[in-house]
Design a protein around this motif. Structure first.
Motif, short mmCIF file in Angstrom:
data_model
loop_
_atom_site.label_atom_id
_atom_site.label_comp_id
_atom_site.label_asym_id
_atom_site.label_seq_id
_atom_site.Cartn_x
_atom_site.Cartn_y
_atom_site.Cartn_z
N GLY A 81 26.18 15.00 7.43
CA GLY A 81 25.90 13.50 7.20
C GLY A 81 27.42 12.55 7.00
N ASP A 118 26.70 9.10 10.32
CA ASP A 118 27.85 10.41 10.22
C ASP A 118 28.88 10.16 11.05
N SER A 165 20.77 8.60 10.88
CA SER A 165 22.17 8.99 10.32
C SER A 165 23.21 8.13 10.40
N SER A 186 21.97 13.53 9.35
CA SER A 186 23.00 14.22 10.40
C SER A 186 22.26 14.05 11.79
#
Length: 382
Positions: free
Chosen positions: A161, A137, A135, A107
């Protein structure tokens, strides 16, 4: 007296930019004490950004923020007056994760938490360096931390995520806009990838973050869904804009939701650190990084330094751990010469084990060849 401007980037995994500058400065002064040596460590938006600004007088501020794996951990940003600098690599990059990360749930939330902390502390201008992310995301975690509500089809907040991005159905931005207020956000972004597709964040960078082919496909589909949701909320589709694929799609969220300006990291660094004013007073500029190669020429900090120095009519020398560029490529990029640790070392292992003493040796040689020569030239001109 001659003035030398030392503006190196880090030697990744070995020395910080400040340590590189200190080693060169010690070598120059040991041979030419009269030299006016100015150090201005630089970075390009990835790791080392905070260190460079801290060396320029910014104050480090401790915070707690979520790392890429979802753990709350000590982190920091730097500030000067009402301006804050946040480094994604420092808050939620690979190096900050305390445990192996899942590419589907990694994340960007910690970056939003650091920005929120800076805003709450009174900062009205925030520069975010998004290099070194772990990440993919789409910036979902980032905007959630700043007050956005990203909801699934049942009205529940999505998880972290790319897995969470793939479940997004609506996004509510009122809380985010209230928290941001009039805060101006700028993003240091050194890639031009779009958010989705064959050149997008998942396909190009997902494998580097541990995603297997099936996960890459899932992440690209998740980012597509997230882009659809954001487009429905904002009325503008940014997914194909250059840079929106940076940092696993954080560039997309920054542009589409935070209304941030995406700019080349090295360009932003030189502007913020007053490089152009400093180079105007210099007789020689020394820059460099761990590996001087083709990647250097694609907008990285030493290339930006060389270009700006060349435009100002000031000679610029590169110092690197190693160099794979031929003389023609170096000259066309604005470098007048290059010194490397591997050439200076008596053995290849010495370049890894004792880089600081080798930098002092290079500084000593630079003083003899350039600095003291400039001093003698100035003395003869009086």
């Amino acid at each position: 007296m001659p003035r030398v401007l030392l503006a190196p980037d880090k030697f990744k995994g070995t020395l910080t930019a400040g340590e590189v500058a200190a080693g060169l400065a010690a070598g120059i002064r040991s041979r030419c004490p009269s030299a006016d040596v100015v150090t201005l460590p630089i970075a390009d938006g990835g790791d080392g950004l905070l260190v460079a600004f801290e060396a320029a007088g910014f104050e480090r501020v401790a915070v707690r923020a979520t790392d890429a794996t979802g753990r709350l951990a000590p982190a920091s940003y730097v500030r000067s007056g009402q301006e804050a600098i946040v480094e994604m690599a420092e808050v939620a990059g690979f190096g900050r994760a305390r445990s192996p990360h899942d590419p589907m749930t990694a994340s960007s939330r910690g970056v939003g938490e650091a920005i929120a902390a800076a805003i709450e502390a009174g900062c009205t201008r925030v520069l975010v360096g998004i290099g070194g992310s772990a990440s993919t995301d789409g910036g979902v975690g980032l905007v959630q931390a700043l007050g956005a509500r990203v909801l699934d089809a049942n009205g529940a907040e999505v998880g972290p995520g790319g897995l969470g991005a793939g479940k997004a159905a609506t996004v509510e931005l009122e809380g985010l806009f209230k928290r941001l207020g009039a805060t101006r956000i700028e993003v240091a972004c050194d890639v031009d990838n779009p958010l989705t597709g064959p050149e997008g964040a998942a396909v190009v960078y997902g494998p580097q973050k541990g995603a297997d082919p099936d996960q890459v496909s899932q992440l690209d589909a998740a980012l597509t869904r997230w882009a659809d949701v954001v487009t429905a909320a904002t009325g503008i589709d940014y997914r194909n804009e250059p840079g929106t694929g940076a940092a696993g799609g954080v560039g997309f969220a920054a542009l589409a939701i935070l209304q941030a300006q995406l700019r080349p990291g090295a360009e932003l660094m030189l502007e913020r650190l007053g490089f152009r004013e400093a180079v105007a007073e210099a007789d020689l500029v020394v820059t460099g990084e761990g590996s001087l190669d083709e990647q250097t020429l694609r907008g990285k900090a030493p290339a930006a330094v060389a270009s700006a120095s060349h435009a100002a009519g000031v000679p610029v020398v590169a110092v690197a751990g190693r160099c794979s560029l031929d003389e023609g490529r170096l000259r066309s990029a604005g470098f007048d010469d290059v010194y490397t640790l591997v050439d200076e070392a008596s053995t290849p292992q010495q370049a890894l084990d004792d880089p600081t003493s080798l930098l002092r040796q290079i500084g000593f040689r630079l003083a003899g060849r350039v600095v003291c020569g400039a001093a003698a030239h100035q003395a003869r001109s009086r």
